[in-house]
Design an enzyme around this catalytic site. Structure first.
Site, mmCIF file in Angstrom:
data_model
loop_
_atom_site.group_PDB
_atom_site.id
_atom_site.type_symbol
_atom_site.label_atom_id
_atom_site.label_comp_id
_atom_site.label_asym_id
_atom_site.label_seq_id
_atom_site.Cartn_x
_atom_site.Cartn_y
_atom_site.Cartn_z
ATOM 1 N N SER A 4 80.920 -44.814 60.219
ATOM 2 C CA SER A 4 81.553 -45.919 59.495
ATOM 3 C C SER A 4 82.809 -46.340 60.247
ATOM 4 C CB SER A 4 81.908 -45.432 58.095
ATOM 5 O OG SER A 4 83.038 -46.093 57.606
ATOM 6 N N SER A 5 83.233 -47.600 60.016
ATOM 7 C CA SER A 5 84.441 -48.067 60.706
ATOM 8 C C SER A 5 85.707 -47.407 60.163
ATOM 9 C CB SER A 5 84.550 -49.590 60.600
ATOM 10 O OG SER A 5 84.535 -49.995 59.252
ATOM 11 N N CYS A 6 85.602 -46.653 59.054
ATOM 12 C CA CYS A 6 86.811 -46.006 58.520
ATOM 13 C C CYS A 6 87.224 -44.773 59.329
ATOM 14 C CB CYS A 6 86.642 -45.647 57.044
ATOM 15 S SG CYS A 6 85.528 -44.288 56.809
ATOM 16 N N TYR B 73 86.107 -38.546 53.734
ATOM 17 C CA TYR B 73 84.861 -39.109 54.256
ATOM 18 C C TYR B 73 84.982 -39.330 55.767
ATOM 19 C CZ TYR B 73 81.132 -42.571 54.959
ATOM 20 O OH TYR B 73 80.030 -43.254 55.424
ATOM 21 N N LYS C 104 82.850 -37.709 58.928
ATOM 22 C CA LYS C 104 82.117 -38.517 59.918
ATOM 23 C C LYS C 104 82.631 -38.242 61.337
ATOM 24 C CE LYS C 104 79.143 -40.602 57.383
ATOM 25 N NZ LYS C 104 77.706 -40.355 57.600
ATOM 26 N N PRO D 48 78.736 -48.488 62.037
ATOM 27 C CA PRO D 48 78.605 -49.833 61.481
ATOM 28 C C PRO D 48 79.852 -50.236 60.710
ATOM 29 C CG PRO D 48 77.013 -48.310 60.484
ATOM 30 C CD PRO D 48 78.001 -47.505 61.259
ATOM 31 N N HIS E 62 80.928 -50.494 46.780
ATOM 32 C CA HIS E 62 81.778 -51.247 47.709
ATOM 33 C C HIS E 62 82.037 -52.657 47.160
ATOM 34 C CE1 HIS E 62 82.004 -48.432 51.065
ATOM 35 N NE2 HIS E 62 80.796 -48.035 50.705
ATOM 36 N N ASP F 257 94.627 -51.366 47.948
ATOM 37 C CA ASP F 257 94.150 -52.276 48.986
ATOM 38 C C ASP F 257 93.366 -51.523 50.054
ATOM 39 O OD1 ASP F 257 94.903 -54.808 48.279
ATOM 40 O OD2 ASP F 257 96.823 -54.758 49.344
HETATM 41 P P1 GDP Z 1 86.883 -50.036 52.014
HETATM 42 O O1 GDP Z 1 86.460 -51.015 53.075
HETATM 43 O O2 GDP Z 1 86.660 -48.621 52.420
HETATM 44 O O3 GDP Z 1 88.302 -50.289 51.582
HETATM 45 O O4 GDP Z 1 85.880 -50.204 50.784
HETATM 46 P P2 GDP Z 1 85.625 -51.222 49.577
HETATM 47 O O5 GDP Z 1 84.446 -52.047 49.914
HETATM 48 O O6 GDP Z 1 85.526 -50.394 48.328
HETATM 49 O O7 GDP Z 1 86.910 -52.147 49.416
HETATM 50 C C1 GDP Z 1 87.234 -53.157 50.326
HETATM 51 C C2 GDP Z 1 88.413 -53.970 49.810
HETATM 52 O O8 GDP Z 1 87.978 -54.765 48.697
HETATM 53 C C3 GDP Z 1 89.591 -53.143 49.283
HETATM 54 O O9 GDP Z 1 90.795 -53.788 49.679
HETATM 55 C C4 GDP Z 1 89.424 -53.220 47.777
HETATM 56 O O10 GDP Z 1 90.649 -53.058 47.064
HETATM 57 C C5 GDP Z 1 88.900 -54.640 47.631
HETATM 58 N N1 GDP Z 1 88.224 -54.926 46.354
HETATM 59 C C6 GDP Z 1 88.464 -55.996 45.554
HETATM 60 N N2 GDP Z 1 87.726 -55.956 44.442
HETATM 61 C C7 GDP Z 1 86.954 -54.848 44.546
HETATM 62 C C8 GDP Z 1 85.970 -54.272 43.695
HETATM 63 O O11 GDP Z 1 85.657 -54.764 42.613
HETATM 64 N N3 GDP Z 1 85.374 -53.114 44.136
HETATM 65 C C9 GDP Z 1 85.691 -52.542 45.335
HETATM 66 N N4 GDP Z 1 85.056 -51.429 45.709
HETATM 67 N N5 GDP Z 1 86.648 -53.065 46.148
HETATM 68 C C10 GDP Z 1 87.265 -54.193 45.768
#
Ligand code: GDP
Length: 330
Positions: free
Chosen positions: A108-110, A137, A141, A164, A180, A281
């Site tokens: 993952s990109s994280c 996580y 990875k 990815p 996500h 965030d």
């Molecule tokens: P990340 O890429 O590991 O941070 O995974 P996420 O897909 O869970 O979140 C991506 C970004 O979307 C973060 O900044 C979250 O705070 C924002 N976000 C906004 N609304 C939502 C929501 O309803 N669910 C999730 N999972 N993220 C949200």
């Protein structure tokens, strides 16, 4: 990979794994090995060893993992590190013991440092501190990448790690809390449209930027990598490379608020979008540098809006299967 080669797709019911199965089948592969979690528990070393000894796969796509969105990562860090370490350790070690020809480990990109320069190049791995919300996580990875690297060095295996970017697509988990951002917002906007609600809440400030890739495109990239000629695959996994990793992305990102607006248009939600700043965030930006993959000759085909239309259809189909009131969460 020949069409009759035995190919094990670990995690074939997940977002990435199901896309891999679709992609392989579309190409005519007719010897796929698939086991659900009930049939094979990858956290059980003996079960994994027995399975590989009996089936002897030639190629392995390691897409099985415990995954989740930003809140799931904060709530279940012990599960994220322990399950992922066990799954990948068992599969990678057993792939070596049973002489698997090539293995592709999905990350993952994280894995990249929180404040690494953008776009994220493969060589930035381990160059700085990680984003805390998904560190367990990410560390799991990174350990998997290090395993691929170490086995390649010590045993001359051909294990490649593919990173990815944020994926979305059919077969995702549309869970309001643990999924996500894309599946969560599809569900929130759809439910708001149906109930006539005039507002949908987006977590955080809406300012973080994320890159999104349609799962079928990511699968196509993985199959492309697995099929690279020996000269190119060998260079990627060569013992002298720092890490045997390659980024998979589209090279463009969007602010979360823009993502929310595009999903609203796709779903047909006409109300307002409000930010809930009490929610995290996460990392400010995660844009992958995809130069290495592009140079090899692959680039994605599905524009974000088109992929969203298909994903929204999949969401509605899932809903129809189980009734309006109960959405399947896998
Ligand atoms: P990340 O890429 O590991 O941070 O995974 P996420 O897909 O869970 O979140 C991506 C970004 O979307 C973060 O900044 C979250 O705070 C924002 N976000 C906004 N609304 C939502 C929501 O309803 N669910 C999730 N999972 N993220 C949200």
């Amino acid at each position: 990979m020949h069409l009759s080669d035995k190919i094990y797709v670990a995690g074939h019911q997940g977002l990435m794994g199901s896309a891999l199965v679709r992609g392989l089948m579309a190409l005519g592969h007719n010897n796929l090995l698939l086991r659900s979690h009930d049939q094979l528990d990858l956290t059980d070393q003996h079960a994994v060893q027995d399975f590989f000894a009996e089936e002897r796969p030639a190629y392995v796509f390691l897409a099985a993992a415990k995954v989740g969105g930003i809140l799931a990562n904060s709530k279940y860090p012990a599960d994220f590190i322990s399950k992922n370490l066990l799954i990948q350790t068992h599969v990678i070690d057993t792939a070596y013991l049973t002489k698997v020809t090539r293995l592709l480990f999905l990350g993952s990109s994280c894995i990249y440092p929180k404040h690494a320069p953008q776009p994220l190049k493969e060589e930035y791995l381990l160059s700085g501190p990680l984003e805390p919300s998904n560190r367990s996580y990410a560390v799991a990875k990174i350990s998997g990448i290090e395993m691929c690297s170490s086995y390649n060095k010590q045993y001359a295996t051909h294990f490649l790690a593919a990173m990815p970017t944020n994926l979305y697509g059919p077969g995702d988990r549309y869970d309001l809390h643990d999924s996500h951002v894309v599946p969560a917002l599809i569900r929130k906007m759809h439910e708001a449209k149906i109930s006539g609600a005039d507002q949908v809440v987006v977590w955080g400030s809406g300012k973080p930027r994320r890159e999104f890739l349609y799962s079928d495109d990511a699968a196509e990239a993985c199959i492309f990598l697995m099929n690279l000629p020996e000269s190119e695959f060998g260079t990627l996994v060569n013992a002298s490379t720092v890490f045997p990793i390659i980024n998979i992305g589209c090279g463009e990102d969007l602010a979360i608020m823009e993502v929310a607006r595009i999903i609203a248009e796709t779903v047909g939600f006409k109300g307002s979008i409000r930010c809930d700043r009490s929610k995290p965030d996460g990392t400010p930006r995660k844009l992958l540098d995809v130069t290495r993959l592009r140079r090899l000759g692959w680039s994605p085909r599905t524009p974000f809006r088109d992929g969203l239309v298909r994903t929204y259809s999949d969401f509605k189909m899932q809903q129809n299967r189980v009734g309006e009131s109960h959405v399947v969460t896998r």
